[in-house]
Design a protein around this motif. Structure first.
Motif, PDB file in Angstrom:
ATOM      1  N   ARG A  27       0.826  -1.224   0.000  1.00  0.00           N
ATOM      2  CA  ARG A  27       0.000   0.000   0.000  1.00  0.00           C
ATOM      3  C   ARG A  27       0.860   1.274   0.000  1.00  0.00           C
ATOM      4  NH1 ARG A  27      -5.313  -1.237   3.658  1.00  0.00           N
ATOM      5  NH2 ARG A  27      -6.666  -0.711   1.936  1.00  0.00           N
ATOM      6  N   PRO A  28       1.926   1.319   0.782  1.00  0.00           N
ATOM      7  CA  PRO A  28       2.782   2.514   0.672  1.00  0.00           C
ATOM      8  C   PRO A  28       3.348   2.685  -0.741  1.00  0.00           C
ATOM      9  CG  PRO A  28       3.302   1.286   2.668  1.00  0.00           C
ATOM     10  CD  PRO A  28       2.350   0.452   1.884  1.00  0.00           C
ATOM     11  N   GLU A  30       1.935   1.663  -3.485  1.00  0.00           N
ATOM     12  CA  GLU A  30       0.800   2.084  -4.323  1.00  0.00           C
ATOM     13  C   GLU A  30       0.612   3.605  -4.229  1.00  0.00           C
ATOM     14  OE1 GLU A  30      -2.958   0.408  -3.078  1.00  0.00           O
ATOM     15  OE2 GLU A  30      -3.699   0.397  -5.142  1.00  0.00           O
ATOM     16  N   THR A  31       0.734   4.129  -3.010  1.00  0.00           N
ATOM     17  CA  THR A  31       0.585   5.583  -2.824  1.00  0.00           C
ATOM     18  C   THR A  31       1.702   6.321  -3.552  1.00  0.00           C
ATOM     19  OG1 THR A  31      -0.324   5.095  -0.651  1.00  0.00           O
ATOM     20  CG2 THR A  31       0.342   7.377  -1.036  1.00  0.00           C
ATOM     21  N   ARG A  32       2.951   5.819  -3.405  1.00  0.00           N
ATOM     22  CA  ARG A  32       4.077   6.485  -4.081  1.00  0.00           C
ATOM     23  C   ARG A  32       3.886   6.464  -5.598  1.00  0.00           C
ATOM     24  NH1 ARG A  32       7.016   3.631  -0.121  1.00  0.00           N
ATOM     25  NH2 ARG A  32       7.658   1.998  -1.577  1.00  0.00           N
ATOM     26  N   ALA A  34       1.037   6.307  -7.238  1.00  0.00           N
ATOM     27  CA  ALA A  34      -0.044   7.234  -7.614  1.00  0.00           C
ATOM     28  C   ALA A  34       0.484   8.670  -7.648  1.00  0.00           C
ATOM     29  CB  ALA A  34      -1.200   7.111  -6.624  1.00  0.00           C
ATOM     30  N   GLU A  35       1.402   8.984  -6.728  1.00  0.00           N
ATOM     31  CA  GLU A  35       1.960  10.355  -6.692  1.00  0.00           C
ATOM     32  C   GLU A  35       2.845  10.638  -7.904  1.00  0.00           C
ATOM     33  OE1 GLU A  35       2.006  10.608  -1.818  1.00  0.00           O
ATOM     34  OE2 GLU A  35       3.897  10.318  -2.895  1.00  0.00           O
ATOM     35  N   SER A  88      -4.916  -4.321  -2.205  1.00  0.00           N
ATOM     36  CA  SER A  88      -4.267  -3.329  -3.068  1.00  0.00           C
ATOM     37  C   SER A  88      -4.265  -3.903  -4.482  1.00  0.00           C
ATOM     38  CB  SER A  88      -2.817  -3.104  -2.630  1.00  0.00           C
ATOM     39  OG  SER A  88      -2.092  -2.529  -3.703  1.00  0.00           O
ATOM     40  N   THR A 359     -10.370   9.180  -2.862  1.00  0.00           N
ATOM     41  CA  THR A 359     -10.360   7.831  -2.266  1.00  0.00           C
ATOM     42  C   THR A 359     -10.254   6.827  -3.413  1.00  0.00           C
ATOM     43  OG1 THR A 359     -12.677   7.125  -2.382  1.00  0.00           O
ATOM     44  CG2 THR A 359     -12.125   8.708  -0.626  1.00  0.00           C
TER      45      THR A 359
END
Ligand SMILES: Cc1cc2nc3c(=O)[nH]c(=O)nc-3n(C[C@H](O)[C@H](O)[C@H](O)COP(=O)(O)OP(=O)(O)OC[C@H]3O[C@@H](n4cnc5c(N)ncnc54)[C@H](O)[C@@H]3O)c2cc1C
Length: 408
Positions: A27-28, A30-32, A34-35, A88, A359
């Motif tokens: 998940r971390p 995935e966030t990176r 997306a950024e 995820s 979200t």
């Protein structure tokens, strides 16, 4: 009493390991990702790191036997792993258990010759190659593979193939395709007209026309033109006319594997729905205190419970070598529809935030839509389920055998 709904301790331990891995690593990442949307190099690096970490934690290739470097899990155990991983969208890929490779690995394991396994299955298992599965065509109904128009004709030691495919997931970058084409002019039964071939990629005669843009963006679901593609005779997978059988053998467990991943997504949506209802205040109370919201939560919880039971029972039947077709059809239909409904309720409870892309719900809703027709449309599953129910009644004077064959 033989009925036991608990997992053995080692499977429960594994489920928790996957959960921790997804929370700590996937998940971390995935966030990176997306950024840094659009940065392909960054995406690849992150994926390599995720996979290396999965490997070092002993979470690699859960569905394959140990001799191929896998964890040798059966379908029941896979249900727990896949549902956790799918919290995820990168989870299944991190474990090397993503569609369509997962289904292709099972297909090669079951139907491949030793040579084919060595050349095509081993690299998939090691994670150094990807593959695709090419059956659907734009000109004819994908729901009815007896209509397939792509043709393969034997010329000496080679098959010469011409045709048109689309929605071929993962085609860009795939090292090979399992391709379904018509080989028989007058098969004994319509289902025996097609055969399967392994096609090395890239190849002359295999042209990726475009990545078909979908309502949720581009996801490497490609349109392919096939013109005088030459495939060595030995690259037939299974025998002549086995294409339909092979597709069905592949699709049964592959459909259930989709259900397992959808379960993870549906559970995430319900968790988000409840979390939001506990934190949003309107008209004198939290949303969680309002009956209208509680109904949505209750309906979703009941559906999720049914999904879990259906998946576990279908997986249990596959593991025991029993006929699983009806149970997988029912699970595929019910889980696909529940997924859409639960995500939609979660969006409702989030209001404008749910409709935004702040979200994951908006993306999840777009992704969930294809679940109702890919790998068997709702109506086709309902048709087959009804047929088996009517047949059971005609045979036994009761429909009991068609409702899971349970001792109730
Ligand atoms: C995201 C995604 C990924 C995919 N990946 C792959 C892939 O990797 N490889 C591949 O080969 N294909 C792939 N497909 C294609 C998929 O398998 C087909 O969409 C599916 O088989 C349905 O075929 P179709 O789209 O031609 O719809 P059609 O067969 O034209 O059906 C359209 C609709 O007609 C109705 N219908 C059909 N038959 C009946 C019936 N008997 N009774 C009542 N109603 C009926 C249903 O409502 C159905 O939704 C993918 C599709 C999507 C969306």
């Amino acid at each position: 009493m033989a009925i036991d709904f608990s997992f053995p301790p080692e499977i429960e331990e594994l489920r928790l390991k996957v959960r921790t891995f997804v929370d700590e690593v996937v998940r971390p990442a995935e966030t990176r990702i997306a950024e840094r949307e659009g940065d392909r190099r960054f995406l690849v690096d992150e994926i390599i790191k995720m996979r290396a970490e999965a490997y070092s934690r002993g979470l690699w290739l859960p569905h394959m036997p140990a001799e191929y470097g896998g964890m040798g899990l059966g379908h029941v155990a896979m249900a727990s792993v896949s549902a956790e991983a799918a919290r995820s969208s990168f989870g299944p890929f991190a474990l090397n258990a993503q569609a369509p490779d997962e289904g292709n690995m099972h297909t090669l394991l079951h139907w491949g010759t030793e040579e084919q396994k060595k050349k095509y299955l081993v690299p998939l298992c090691k994670g150094v190659a990807r593959s695709c599965f090419a059956m659907t065509e734009p000109e004819v109904a994908g729901s009815d593979p007896t209509l397939i128009q792509t043709r393969a004709v034997l010329e000496g030691d080679e098959w010469v193939i011409n045709g048109h495919k689309w929605f071929i997931s993962g085609a860009e970058g795939a090292k090979f395709a399992i391709l379904i084409a018509r080989t028989e002019d007058e098969p004994e039964v319509p289902q025996a007209g097609n055969s399967a071939f392994i096609v090395d990629l890239p190849s002359d005669g295999w042209e990726i026309v475009r990545d078909v843009h979908t309502m949720s963006g581009s996801h490497n679901h490609c349109e392919i033109r096939i013109a005088n593609l030459r495939v060595p005779r030995d690259n037939m997978l299974g025998g002549r006319g086995d294409g339909h059988k092979l597709g069905q053998a592949r699709l049964g467990p592959a459909r259930l594997a989709h259900c397992m991943r959808w379960l993870g997504q549906a559970e995430m949506a319900l968790d988000m729905m409840v979390d939001r209802s506990l934190n949003r205040f309107a008209h004198g109370s939290l949303l969680a205190d309002k009956q209208g919201i509680q109904w949505m939560i209750a309906d979703s919880a009941m559906e999720l419970y049914q999904c879990k039971l259906m998946i576990l029972h279908a997986a249990y039947k596959i593991d025991r070598g029993e006929d699983f077709r009806s149970e997988v059809s029912m699970a595929k239909h019910f889980v696909a529809n529940s997924l859409g409904r639960i995500i939609d309720r979660a969006i409702q409870v989030h209001g404008a935030l749910g409709y935004s892309t702040d979200t994951p719900l908006a993306k999840m809703a777009q992704q969930a839509r294809w679940a109702r027709f890919a790998d068997g449309a709702d109506e086709v599953h309902q048709w087959r389920i009804a047929q088996r129910t009517i047949d059971a009644y005609k045979k036994d004077g009761t429909t009991k055998a068609a409702t899971g064959g349970l001792p109730l």
